[in-house]
Design a protein around this motif. Structure first.
Motif, short mmCIF file in Angstrom:
data_model
loop_
_atom_site.label_atom_id
_atom_site.label_comp_id
_atom_site.label_asym_id
_atom_site.label_seq_id
_atom_site.Cartn_x
_atom_site.Cartn_y
_atom_site.Cartn_z
N ALA A 80 0.83 -1.21 0.00
CA ALA A 80 0.00 0.00 0.00
C ALA A 80 0.86 1.26 0.00
CB ALA A 80 -0.92 -0.01 1.22
N LEU A 81 1.94 1.24 0.76
CA LEU A 81 2.81 2.42 0.84
C LEU A 81 3.47 2.73 -0.50
CD1 LEU A 81 4.38 1.75 4.34
CD2 LEU A 81 3.11 3.82 3.70
N VAL A 82 3.99 1.70 -1.17
CA VAL A 82 4.69 1.96 -2.43
C VAL A 82 3.71 2.30 -3.55
CG1 VAL A 82 6.69 0.55 -1.81
CG2 VAL A 82 4.78 -0.51 -3.03
N ARG A 83 2.46 1.83 -3.42
CA ARG A 83 1.46 2.19 -4.43
C ARG A 83 0.97 3.62 -4.25
NH1 ARG A 83 -1.22 -2.06 -7.28
NH2 ARG A 83 -0.55 -4.15 -6.65
N GLU A 84 0.77 4.02 -2.99
CA GLU A 84 0.17 5.32 -2.71
C GLU A 84 1.21 6.41 -2.49
OE1 GLU A 84 -2.90 5.90 -3.02
OE2 GLU A 84 -3.79 3.89 -3.00
N GLY A 85 2.38 6.06 -1.93
CA GLY A 85 3.40 7.06 -1.64
C GLY A 85 2.96 8.04 -0.57
N ASN A 86 2.03 7.60 0.29
CA ASN A 86 1.48 8.49 1.31
C ASN A 86 0.92 7.62 2.42
OD1 ASN A 86 -1.17 9.83 2.45
ND2 ASN A 86 0.16 11.51 1.77
N VAL A 87 1.25 7.95 3.68
CA VAL A 87 0.86 7.12 4.81
C VAL A 87 -0.65 7.09 4.97
CG1 VAL A 87 1.01 6.85 7.32
CG2 VAL A 87 3.05 7.46 6.00
N THR A 88 -1.29 8.24 4.93
CA THR A 88 -2.74 8.30 5.14
C THR A 88 -3.48 7.55 4.03
OG1 THR A 88 -2.51 10.44 6.24
CG2 THR A 88 -4.71 9.83 5.45
N ALA A 89 -3.10 7.79 2.78
CA ALA A 89 -3.76 7.11 1.66
C ALA A 89 -3.51 5.61 1.70
CB ALA A 89 -3.28 7.70 0.34
N ALA A 90 -2.29 5.21 2.11
CA ALA A 90 -1.98 3.78 2.22
C ALA A 90 -2.85 3.13 3.28
CB ALA A 90 -0.51 3.59 2.53
N GLY A 91 -3.05 3.83 4.40
CA GLY A 91 -3.91 3.31 5.45
C GLY A 91 -5.34 3.10 4.96
N ARG A 92 -5.86 4.09 4.23
CA ARG A 92 -7.22 3.96 3.68
C ARG A 92 -7.32 2.76 2.74
NH1 ARG A 92 -7.20 9.75 3.16
NH2 ARG A 92 -6.65 9.50 0.94
N ARG A 93 -6.25 2.53 2.00
CA ARG A 93 -6.26 1.45 1.01
C ARG A 93 -6.46 0.08 1.67
NH1 ARG A 93 -4.14 1.30 -4.29
NH2 ARG A 93 -3.87 -0.83 -5.03
N ILE A 94 -5.86 -0.11 2.85
CA ILE A 94 -5.95 -1.44 3.49
C ILE A 94 -6.75 -1.41 4.79
CG2 ILE A 94 -3.85 -2.31 2.42
CD1 ILE A 94 -2.36 -1.75 5.00
N GLY A 95 -7.45 -0.29 5.05
CA GLY A 95 -8.34 -0.22 6.20
C GLY A 95 -7.67 0.00 7.53
N LEU A 96 -6.53 0.72 7.55
CA LEU A 96 -5.85 1.04 8.80
C LEU A 96 -5.96 2.53 9.10
CD1 LEU A 96 -2.51 -1.03 8.67
CD2 LEU A 96 -4.63 -1.59 9.89
N SER A 97 -5.98 2.86 10.39
CA SER A 97 -5.97 4.26 10.78
C SER A 97 -4.60 4.86 10.49
CB SER A 97 -6.29 4.40 12.26
OG SER A 97 -5.25 3.80 13.03
N GLN A 98 -4.53 6.19 10.49
CA GLN A 98 -3.25 6.85 10.23
C GLN A 98 -2.19 6.46 11.27
OE1 GLN A 98 -1.37 9.41 11.69
NE2 GLN A 98 0.02 9.72 9.93
#
Length: 311
Positions: free
Chosen positions: A23-41
């Protein structure tokens, strides 16, 4: 002295970190990566900290107002995506397969004849239906690769297999006939050849090392004739190049002759009857109800059915 850093063992790594890394390498952003896999910031930030500790690399670094992937993160990205696809296929692939979102690699053992005739349209079809799926072709000639199919190292085998183990299942993809190729301007093959004229030509034989006579040799022997083989090759796609540069003839599958024929080659029907042969797709019986394997077999069969008829 500073404490020596010990390398982490795989058993100490939570494999959920793979999902976080993807998720991190796809989004390049912590918040967006969290949303992608259902995790809080905060949870995603904790996962990033753990990944940094395990990999010894920051993975994401700030440049002005944006975050940038490190070179290691960029190198890992495609490998992590493939790993997740393989894990998903191994654990869940037997239950359901959604081609539109699937990310996995299918491994197919085949020879260069089937690769040339079947694999281009198969790849085009797979790219259209399952853009996250990759095909990996493994060169194969000879007996059916039963052990590799049983171990899951291969998903399918495509070719002509006269014998196969009872644990393997098969389906006929197509029936193939034979055609001959010679170079245009061949001094002894300008018109229709008699069987005797054909036998008198120099021949290229497509065969595996240490294999004996071919189909043509048996057919000629029934008429009391023999041919002279001047070159043997295990590669179907090499044979047309050999006859294009010589006065030899090659007898090969009709669809491959059509595929290989160019301005410098002429194709004609063999002047003696040669039995047709079947091309099969093989899979291990353990994969018969596997959703991903079933989907792949359906695509291979659809491609085979759409091929022009053999002449």
């Amino acid at each position: 002295m500073p404490a020596k850093r010990t390398s982490p063992k795989l058993s100490s790594v939570d494999l959920n970190l793979l999902l976080a890394l993807d998720a991190l390498v796809r989004e390049g952003n912590v918040t967006a990566a969290g949303r992608r896999i259902g995790l809080s910031q905060p949870a995603m930030s904790h996962a990033l900290s753990r990944l940094r500790e395990v990999l010894g690399d920051p993975l994401l670094v700030r440049e002005g107002r944006v975050m940038r992937l490190t070179s290691l993160a960029e190198r890992l990205a495609p490998r992590v995506q493939r790993l997740i696809g393989e894990i998903d296929a191994t654990l869940l692939g037997h239950q359901a397969f959604e081609p539109e979102t699937a990310t996995r690699t299918f491994r197919i053992a085949t020879n260069d004849y089937c690769s040339a005739v079947l694999m281009p349209p198969l790849l085009a079809r797979v790219r259209r239906l399952a853009p996250g799926v990759e095909l990996e072709l493994h060169a194969h000639k000879g007996r059916a690769p039963a052990a590799e199919l049983a171990r899951g190292e291969l998903d399918l085998a495509v070719g002509t297999f006269l014998e196969s183990e009872s644990a393997l299942e098969r389906q006929v993809l197509l029936r193939e006939t034979f055609a001959c190729l010679v170079r245009r301007g061949h001094p002894r093959a300008k018109g229709k050849l008699s069987v005797q004229d054909y036998a008198a030509l120099d021949h290229v034989l497509i065969t595996a090392p240490d294999y004996g006579a071919g189909v043509v040799d048996f057919a000629l022997a029934e008429q009391g004739l023999r041919r002279r083989v001047v070159a043997r090759t295990p590669h179907f796609l090499v044979a047309p190049a050999l006859v294009a540069a010589t006065d030899a003839v090659v007898t090969l599958p009709s669809r491959l002759a059509r595929f290989s024929a160019g301005p410098g080659l002429r194709s004609f029907a063999p002047p003696l009857p040669l039995p047709p042969f079947d091309v099969h797709v093989l899979w291990h019986s353990a994969a018969s109800k596997d959703a991903a394997s079933l989907w792949l077999r359906e695509q291979v069969l659809a491609v085979a059915r759409a091929l022009p008829a053999s002449h």
